[in-house]
Design a protein around this motif. Structure first.
Motif, PDB file in Angstrom:
ATOM      1  N   LEU A 251      48.931  31.634  38.151  1.00 56.49           N
ATOM      2  CA  LEU A 251      49.784  30.917  37.208  1.00 56.49           C
ATOM      3  C   LEU A 251      50.448  31.934  36.305  1.00 56.49           C
ATOM      4  CD1 LEU A 251      50.744  28.216  36.114  1.00 56.49           C
ATOM      5  CD2 LEU A 251      48.746  28.201  34.627  1.00 56.49           C
TER       6      LEU A 251
ATOM      7  N   TYR B 201      45.482  30.506  43.527  1.00 58.05           N
ATOM      8  CA  TYR B 201      46.825  30.496  42.934  1.00 58.05           C
ATOM      9  C   TYR B 201      46.891  31.454  41.770  1.00 58.05           C
ATOM     10  CZ  TYR B 201      47.421  26.329  45.696  1.00 58.05           C
ATOM     11  OH  TYR B 201      47.498  25.445  46.725  1.00 58.05           O
TER      12      TYR B 201
ATOM     13  N   PRO C  48      31.725  45.137  40.613  1.00 55.52           N
ATOM     14  CA  PRO C  48      31.973  44.085  41.613  1.00 55.52           C
ATOM     15  C   PRO C  48      31.631  42.692  41.135  1.00 55.52           C
ATOM     16  CG  PRO C  48      30.882  45.944  42.620  1.00 55.52           C
ATOM     17  CD  PRO C  48      30.889  46.196  41.146  1.00 55.52           C
TER      18      PRO C  48
ATOM     19  N   ARG D  95      37.453  44.665  39.608  1.00 56.22           N
ATOM     20  CA  ARG D  95      36.309  44.477  40.499  1.00 56.22           C
ATOM     21  C   ARG D  95      35.771  45.799  40.994  1.00 56.22           C
ATOM     22  NH1 ARG D  95      35.132  39.603  43.882  1.00 56.22           N
ATOM     23  NH2 ARG D  95      33.215  40.668  43.371  1.00 56.22           N
ATOM     24  N   ASP D  96      36.637  46.766  41.074  1.00 53.85           N
ATOM     25  CA  ASP D  96      36.147  48.079  41.477  1.00 53.85           C
ATOM     26  C   ASP D  96      35.227  48.653  40.422  1.00 53.85           C
ATOM     27  OD1 ASP D  96      37.108  48.326  43.959  1.00 53.85           O
ATOM     28  OD2 ASP D  96      38.956  49.365  43.400  1.00 53.85           O
TER      29      ASP D  96
ATOM     30  N   LYS E 297      41.834  25.462  35.635  1.00 56.97           N
ATOM     31  CA  LYS E 297      41.222  26.437  34.737  1.00 56.97           C
ATOM     32  C   LYS E 297      42.278  27.429  34.247  1.00 56.97           C
ATOM     33  CE  LYS E 297      37.292  29.550  34.445  1.00 56.97           C
ATOM     34  NZ  LYS E 297      36.419  30.409  35.252  1.00 56.97           N
ATOM     35  N   ALA E 298      43.043  27.898  35.234  1.00 58.08           N
ATOM     36  CA  ALA E 298      44.078  28.854  34.885  1.00 58.08           C
ATOM     37  C   ALA E 298      45.063  28.221  33.906  1.00 58.08           C
ATOM     38  CB  ALA E 298      44.802  29.314  36.146  1.00 58.08           C
TER      39      ALA E 298
ATOM     40  N   ALA F 294      47.381  34.101  34.948  1.00 58.34           N
ATOM     41  CA  ALA F 294      46.018  33.598  35.067  1.00 58.34           C
ATOM     42  C   ALA F 294      45.707  33.446  36.547  1.00 58.34           C
ATOM     43  CB  ALA F 294      45.885  32.261  34.355  1.00 58.34           C
ATOM     44  N   PRO F 295      44.979  34.367  37.097  1.00 62.00           N
ATOM     45  CA  PRO F 295      44.662  34.261  38.527  1.00 62.00           C
ATOM     46  C   PRO F 295      43.544  33.265  38.761  1.00 62.00           C
ATOM     47  CG  PRO F 295      43.723  36.254  37.640  1.00 62.00           C
ATOM     48  CD  PRO F 295      44.411  35.566  36.498  1.00 62.00           C
ATOM     49  N   ASP F 296      43.772  32.457  39.764  1.00 63.42           N
ATOM     50  CA  ASP F 296      42.713  31.535  40.163  1.00 63.42           C
ATOM     51  C   ASP F 296      42.280  31.946  41.552  1.00 63.42           C
ATOM     52  OD1 ASP F 296      40.974  29.496  40.160  1.00 63.42           O
ATOM     53  OD2 ASP F 296      42.392  28.011  39.382  1.00 63.42           O
TER      54      ASP F 296
ATOM     55  N   THR G 110      37.556  47.928  49.393  1.00 63.52           N
ATOM     56  CA  THR G 110      37.083  48.337  48.081  1.00 63.52           C
ATOM     57  C   THR G 110      35.647  47.882  47.914  1.00 63.52           C
ATOM     58  OG1 THR G 110      37.924  46.289  47.156  1.00 63.52           O
ATOM     59  CG2 THR G 110      39.381  48.196  47.090  1.00 63.52           C
ATOM     60  N   GLN G 111      35.109  48.389  46.851  1.00 62.85           N
ATOM     61  CA  GLN G 111      33.700  48.104  46.610  1.00 62.85           C
ATOM     62  C   GLN G 111      33.469  46.618  46.429  1.00 62.85           C
ATOM     63  OE1 GLN G 111      32.305  50.358  43.332  1.00 62.85           O
ATOM     64  NE2 GLN G 111      30.156  49.838  43.644  1.00 62.85           N
ATOM     65  N   TRP G 112      34.410  46.008  45.732  1.00 63.35           N
ATOM     66  CA  TRP G 112      34.181  44.597  45.434  1.00 63.35           C
ATOM     67  C   TRP G 112      34.386  43.732  46.651  1.00 63.35           C
ATOM     68  CZ3 TRP G 112      38.391  41.375  45.974  1.00 63.35           C
ATOM     69  CH2 TRP G 112      39.650  41.994  45.995  1.00 63.35           C
TER      70      TRP G 112
ATOM     71  N   ARG H  44      43.901  22.587  41.392  1.00 68.05           N
ATOM     72  CA  ARG H  44      43.027  23.746  41.575  1.00 68.05           C
ATOM     73  C   ARG H  44      43.238  24.797  40.493  1.00 68.05           C
ATOM     74  NH1 ARG H  44      43.371  25.022  47.968  1.00 68.05           N
ATOM     75  NH2 ARG H  44      43.502  22.880  48.689  1.00 68.05           N
ATOM     76  N   ILE H  45      44.382  24.745  39.884  1.00 71.02           N
ATOM     77  CA  ILE H  45      44.630  25.774  38.884  1.00 71.02           C
ATOM     78  C   ILE H  45      44.358  25.257  37.483  1.00 71.02           C
ATOM     79  CG2 ILE H  45      46.306  27.010  40.280  1.00 71.02           C
ATOM     80  CD1 ILE H  45      48.427  25.544  38.462  1.00 71.02           C
TER      81      ILE H  45
ATOM     82  N   VAL I   9      46.166  18.396  34.974  1.00 70.39           N
ATOM     83  CA  VAL I   9      46.768  19.713  35.069  1.00 70.39           C
ATOM     84  C   VAL I   9      48.270  19.619  34.912  1.00 70.39           C
ATOM     85  CG1 VAL I   9      47.010  21.725  36.531  1.00 70.39           C
ATOM     86  CG2 VAL I   9      44.912  20.421  36.579  1.00 70.39           C
TER      87      VAL I   9
ATOM     88  N   PHE J  28      31.236  43.847  48.274  1.00 71.49           N
ATOM     89  CA  PHE J  28      30.309  43.012  47.514  1.00 71.49           C
ATOM     90  C   PHE J  28      30.512  41.544  47.839  1.00 71.49           C
ATOM     91  CE2 PHE J  28      29.525  40.425  43.753  1.00 71.49           C
ATOM     92  CZ  PHE J  28      28.206  40.753  43.467  1.00 71.49           C
ATOM     93  N   ASP J  29      31.771  41.153  47.884  1.00 72.07           N
ATOM     94  CA  ASP J  29      32.070  39.749  48.186  1.00 72.07           C
ATOM     95  C   ASP J  29      31.571  39.369  49.574  1.00 72.07           C
ATOM     96  OD1 ASP J  29      33.099  39.292  45.799  1.00 72.07           O
ATOM     97  OD2 ASP J  29      35.205  39.139  46.404  1.00 72.07           O
TER      98      ASP J  29
END
Lengths: 97, 1063
Positions: free
Chosen positions: A88, A86, A62, A58-59, B627-628, A81-83, B575-577, B624-625, A4, B580-581
């Motif tokens: 980025l 974190y 979901p 998500r609204d 992927k991002a 880019a949300p992880d 919120t809805q999500w 951890r990031i 990374v 859901f989570d």
């Protein structure tokens, strides 16, 4: 050097990339290539925006999730880019050079 | 008499003895001291009043006769005696009843006629009353003497007068003080003529005093015979009623009343209580410091002496020694009583003049003066006359105020020396004055016997309180002086009535007096109790309220302000999500719990794993990031190569419209990796699933420059850097991605081994064959996945220049091999130098499997031969021909037409062949098999590294040459010339090694020997679709396939015809 790290380095080496900020879930920048004030400003604002964007996605569904957010502006593009934990943020000026 | 006994009954059995044992009385009568009495000279003679005063006090006389005389009413006397015996232990009321009973029995002849007072008498009495309402016994005696009345009459008169006065006072609204009423019953000498009259006051009074005034107890407890005690008590009663005791208790002379009698030595030898009385009187005097006292004993006062039947007269010899300086006064009662007074205060103490007056009978003249016992001791008190009452009143006050020293005339004049003279007195344990010669008559021996035991008890000091009774005269006087109003009324009223009525009916005095006295006692007790009930009766003395107001502590506030608990405002939108989570999380948790229940043993493992993962992740935050980061990288690349991306997506060469038979290639991204720059691209393969992803293998075709190899996976989205990198120790000559499992990659190495990689796992290869398990001895030129076998095992084929075509199967974790065929050369056995024949083996370089017939495949060899083989026959080829002059680099079946395949070779040519027809015809012709001719032959003027059919058309193919050119043909457009011949490599020297059409996008990737992969977009002319396909209708793949086949067939027909025609 982790993969990374290399990736981030590569990103930084790309032309037009002016800054990379890694922001944690609380909106606190944990790594940056920009100066302090700019970083704080970016991280605070983008964090909110990303949270809102995620919430929006998500609204709507979901089971869906936000994977990427790009803000295109006249001067540059902010890529977010949300992880899980974190955020980025990369600021790129594609038109440069 | 029961009255006397009543008080004595309190004291104990002494009285019982007295009356029960007459011999005691007898003894006392005959005691020497008593006997001595008559012998004393100069003492006043006391006449028994019993005989003389019959008319005045019938009760008294009666009793006196009963007890002291041998009266004619003997039976009555005895009866009375018995009664008295009983009364010892009976209560007061019993005694009263007794008395009343007796009174009832008495004949009325004894009734006294009503006394008529003369004006003079009344005047004198009124005067006396003005002086004092409560004259003491001495005053009364004095008055009685002067007015020629009995003392009892005077007493009654005062009684009635007081009642009258009270009545008047009451009508005037003034309330009489409480002590007045009590005095009327108790302290005042308003006794009836009979001693019975004061029995009850005595009782009540003494029952009070005994307890309240301990100072008296020593006196009363003096053990001088029971009879004496009884007498004493009676005498005291009288004394007290005569006002002595009020004096005794008073404290008008501050600090000097009782300290004035610091030392009192009293010895009472005999029954002559009067001596004691004298002593008491003297004591009182000394305390009062006013020495003017006259003790007049009325005849009732001597009632007690009626025990001593034979003694009618008691002579008291009194010596009074006065010591003005030492302040000690000794009064000696000869033979009976010695009293020592030592008065420390140097006041004059006047010896009391004790007058023993014989109450004169009626005949006695009123003016008779009391005979002084000792002329020199007698004060000229008689002069005072009416002012006798002043003793308690003004006289006393005057003395206090003036402090005038009054000396009696007869006081001894002592010189200074005499005054200073000391008198030494030795104190011994024995009482020096105790009688040594007491004898008693013993009935047993019928003679007098001297008693051995003589009591030696002496009281040296007795201290009484300085309180005075509030009912006493003194208290009243103090009160009036201080101006304190009397606050005590109620009980007085109840009591007043009786004396008034008694006064009115004075004829019934005799009997009534008894009753009255009894009633008095009764009411006294009753009033005491009533008073206690009605108002708060703290005590009977000058009680002062001692309750004090304490300080009230002011209230004080002690509140403490605590720190307010920290508060925080929480707000949030659900919120809805988020819901859901939450549910999802809960669901996962439940699932986990289920798993745990099933396999509890795994817990620890999971934990360990978790720990591992945790440590891994926590070790590197940034990981951890990943992927991002990858996403962003692609995005950055997209931005960086935005123009390329735009071209890739949208650019269509507009010039194609104007040139029908020409097309162009637009170079897009160039994939280059630093480490792979010195390696040649040995193979390319698109990922069948992700069409933007391709794999490239790197190795070296140069035999001399073999080294490590590499395998890269590129994505079009990130042309700057490969997605995955594998480095190998040997050059990778070929690879193939599994068409159904895109993560499986089969690899052939230059060292002859084959391997299988899983892209998802980056740590290395899954399998790799070794020399033991059938690896090739020469470089593996091509590998190709096959459909999974019947047991669903992955398997692939590989071809190597060692002539073997091997079938590899992955069995679990093992890679097994099977030789499918050996490329032998049947007809060209080379001869060795020694003449032995060596079967030469064909070096396979390429093969391709038929798209539909699974078993059919064609093999190209280094020798330029093309073998058509079947998996079923490992020993022979279905067909074989010499297709090229040089090594065949690639063989590919047409994606649509089942019988057409294309080959390319180092001999600069690309040839299109048709299977089946040719061979069939050849067979029939029995012609030379090798004489077969390709359908098309294209000479590209350089070694053709690779040739490939376009996936979108059956007639389009492209080839790359070693001079860096890419040739693109469309047979349907031009059967002879390429539509496009374009330099792709950056440098001319750079050989293009491989190319591959993207299965979806109109691009082709080309690999060169410098490790660079170039992507090019095909211009529209190069990817012409059948025109009918341009219609809006959806194209059925099978229809399309048929169309493609027909298209190709059509062309082929054109090609065939001339050959056939030729042939």
């Amino acid at each position: 050097m982790s993969e990374v790290e290399e990736t981030i380095k590569r990103i930084q080496s790309h032309k037009g990339v002016s800054g990379i900020i890694i922001v944690n879930a609380d909106g606190i920048p944990i790594r940056t290539t920009l100066d302090n004030s700019t970083t704080v400003q970016y991280s605070g604002l983008i964090h909110q925006l990303a949270a809102k964007a995620k919430s929006t996605v998500r609204d709507l569904d979901p089971q869906n999730d936000l994977t990427f957010l790009r803000i295109r502006s006249k001067k540059h593009e902010i890529m977010v880019a949300p992880d899980k934990e974190y955020l980025l943020i990369v600021i790129q000026s594609p038109n440069e050079v | 008499m029961p009255s006397a006994y009543s008080i004595d009954s309190i004291l104990g059995k002494a009285e019982r003895k007295l009356s029960a044992i007459p011999d005691d009385v007898e003894i006392m009568r005959n005691s020497p001291s008593v006997i001595m009495c008559p012998q004393t000279s100069g003492c006043m003679s006391v006449q028994s009043p019993s005989k003389d005063s019959n008319d005045r006090s019938p009760g008294a006389s009666r009793n006196g006769e009963n007890y002291f005389d041998s009266s004619p009413e003997k039976s009555e006397n005895e009866e009375k005696h018995e009664h008295s015996h009983e009364d010892l232990n009976t209560s007061l009321s019993d005694g009263e009843n007794e008395e009343s009973g007796n009174a009832g029995n008495k004949p009325r002849k004894l009734r006294r006629s009503r006394t008529t007072f003369t004006t003079f008498q009344l005047h004198q009495l009124e005067r006396a009353f003005e002086k004092t309402q409560y004259p003491d016994v001495f005053t009364r005696e004095e008055l009685a003497l002067r007015l020629d009345l009995s003392e009892a009459r005077v007493q009654v008169w005062f009684q009635n007068r007081r009642a009258k006065w009270r009545k008047r006072e009451k009508t005037l609204g003034r309330e009489s003080p409480s002590f007045m009423q009590r005095e009327g019953g108790l302290g005042l000498p308003d006794m009836p003529p009979s001693h019975l009259g004061y029995q009850s006051p005595l009782e009540a009074y003494w029952s009070n005093r005994m307890t309240n005034l301990p100072g008296l107890n020593p006196l009363l407890s003096m053990p001088h015979g029971s009879a004496m005690l009884g007498n004493m008590a009676q005498y005291f009663n009288k004394v007290s009623s005569a006002g002595l005791f009020p004096n005794y208790f008073q404290s008008t002379a501050p600090g000097s009343s009782f300290p004035g009698i610091p030392h009192m030595y009293m010895r009472t030898g005999l029954s002559d209580i009067s001596a004691i009385a004298q002593a008491q009187a003297a004591a009182a005097l000394s305390s009062q410091l006013v020495g003017r006292f006259q003790v007049s004993e009325p005849e009732q006062g001597l009632d007690f002496r009626r025990h001593l039947t034979k003694i009618q007269q008691v002579t008291l010899d009194q010596e009074v020694a006065q010591r003005p300086g030492g302040g000690a006064k000794t009064s000696r009662l000869r033979g009976s009583c010695d009293v020592f007074f030592s008065n420390e205060i140097g006041h004059r103490i006047e010896a009391s003049t004790i007058k023993h007056t014989n109450m004169p009978p009626k005949g006695v003249p009123a003016k008779a003066k009391p005979a002084p016992v000792k002329p020199k001791a007698v004060r000229p008190k008689a002069k005072d006359g009416d002012d006798m009452t002043d003793v308690d009143g003004a006289d006393h006050d005057d003395w206090v105020n003036t402090k005038a020293l009054v000396k009696p005339d007869d006081q001894l004049e002592l010189t200074e020396q005499e005054l200073k003279e000391e008198f030494t007195r030795i104190l011994t344990a024995n009482n020096p004055h105790a009688p040594q010669n007491i004898v008693r008559y013993s009935f047993k021996e019928r003679q007098y016997k001297q008693t051995s035991s003589v009591d030696q008890l002496a009281i040296h000091f007795a201290l009484d309180g300085n309180m005075i009774h509030k009912e006493s005269d003194e208290a009243q006087r103090q009160r009036t002086k201080l101006g304190i109003p009397d606050a005590h009324v109620e009980p007085a009223v109840s009591e007043v009535g009786e004396p008034v009525s008694a006064a009115a009916d004075s004829e019934d005095r005799g009997d009534e007096a008894k009753e009255e006295a009894g009633d008095d006692a009764g009411t006294q007790a009753a009033s005491g109790s009533e008073g206690g009930g009605n108002k708060k009766l703290t005590n009977q003395f000058n009680y002062s309220e001692r309750a004090s107001q304490t300080y009230n502590n002011p209230y004080r506030e002690r509140g403490t302000a605590t720190e307010p608990p920290p508060r925080a405002v929480f707000s949030g939108n659900v919120t809805q999500w988020e819901i859901f989570d939450a549910y999802q999380e809960d669901f996962e948790k439940q699932e986990k719990n289920k798993e745990k229940k099933v396999i509890p043993g795994r817990k620890e493992e999971e934990k360990a794993r978790k720990r591992l993962t945790v440590t891994e992740t926590s070790g590197d935050d940034v990981s951890r990031i990943a992927k991002a980061a990858k996403i962003v990288e692609r995005m950055v690349n997209q931005n960086s190569y935005d123009d390329i991306a735009q071209d890739f997506k949208y650019w269509e060469d507009p010039s194609d419209e104007y040139r029908d038979n020409e097309g162009t290639l637009l170079p897009l991204w160039r994939f280059s990796f630093e480490k792979a720059k010195k390696l040649a691209v040995t193979s390319l393969c698109w990922n069948p699933k992700y069409t933007d992803l391709f794999a490239a293998s790197f190795g070296s075709y140069d035999f001399m420059k073999q080294g490590n190899g590499m395998m890269l996976f590129y994505s079009l989205k990130n042309p700057s850097f490969p997605e995955t990198i594998y480095e190998t120790d040997s050059g990778v000559m070929c690879l193939d991605v599994h068409p159904e499992h895109p993560y499986m990659v089969a690899v052939g190495f230059y060292d002859g081994s084959v391997g299988v990689y899983n892209i998802e796992k980056k740590d290395g290869h899954l399998h790799r064959c070794t020399a033991k398990n059938g690896k090739h001895t020469d470089p593996v030129w091509q590998v190709r996945w096959q459909k999974d076998d019947l047991e669903n095992n992955h398997n692939f084929f590989s071809i190597s220049s060692d002539g073997r075509i091997v079938h590899w199967t992955i069995l679990k974790n093992e890679l097994t091999y099977q030789d499918v065929i050996k490329l032998a050369m049947p007809d060209s056995a080379a001869e060795g130098p020694d003449g032995t024949k060596i079967t030469t083996i064909g070096c396979g370089t390429a093969f391709d499997f038929h798209k539909k017939n699974d078993y059919l495949f064609v093999v190209g060899t280094e020798e330029g031969k093309i073998h058509t083989c079947s998996k079923a026959y490992s020993s022979q080829f279905l067909d074989s021909m010499d297709a090229h002059n040089m090594a065949v680099y690639k063989v590919r079946w047409n994606p649509y037409h089942p019988d057409i395949y294309i080959t390319c070779s180092a001999d600069w040519t690309v040839k299109i062949w048709e299977r089946g027809n040719k061979s069939a015809s050849d067979k029939s012709d029995a012609m030379d098999a090798s004489a077969k001719k390709p359908l098309f032959t294209f000479d590209l003027n350089n070694s053709v590294g690779d040739v490939a059919w376009a996936p979108y058309s059956s007639t389009v193919f492209a080839a790359v040459t070693a001079d860096g050119k890419l040739f693109c043909y469309d047979l349907s457009v031009n059967k002879y010339e390429p539509l496009c011949e374009q330099m792709v490599a950056q440098k001319k020297k750079t050989k293009l090694t491989h190319l591959e059409f993207n299965p979806e996008h109109p691009i082709v990737i080309v690999g060169d020997e410098r490790g660079t992969v170039t992507s090019c977009k095909l211009s529209p002319n190069l990817r012409k679709q059948p025109k009918e396909k341009k219609g809006a209708q959806a194209v059925d793949p099978s229809v399309r396939e048929q169309a493609e086949i027909a298209k190709l067939d059509k062309i082929l027909l054109m090609v065939r015809d001339p050959t056939e025609n030729k042939g």
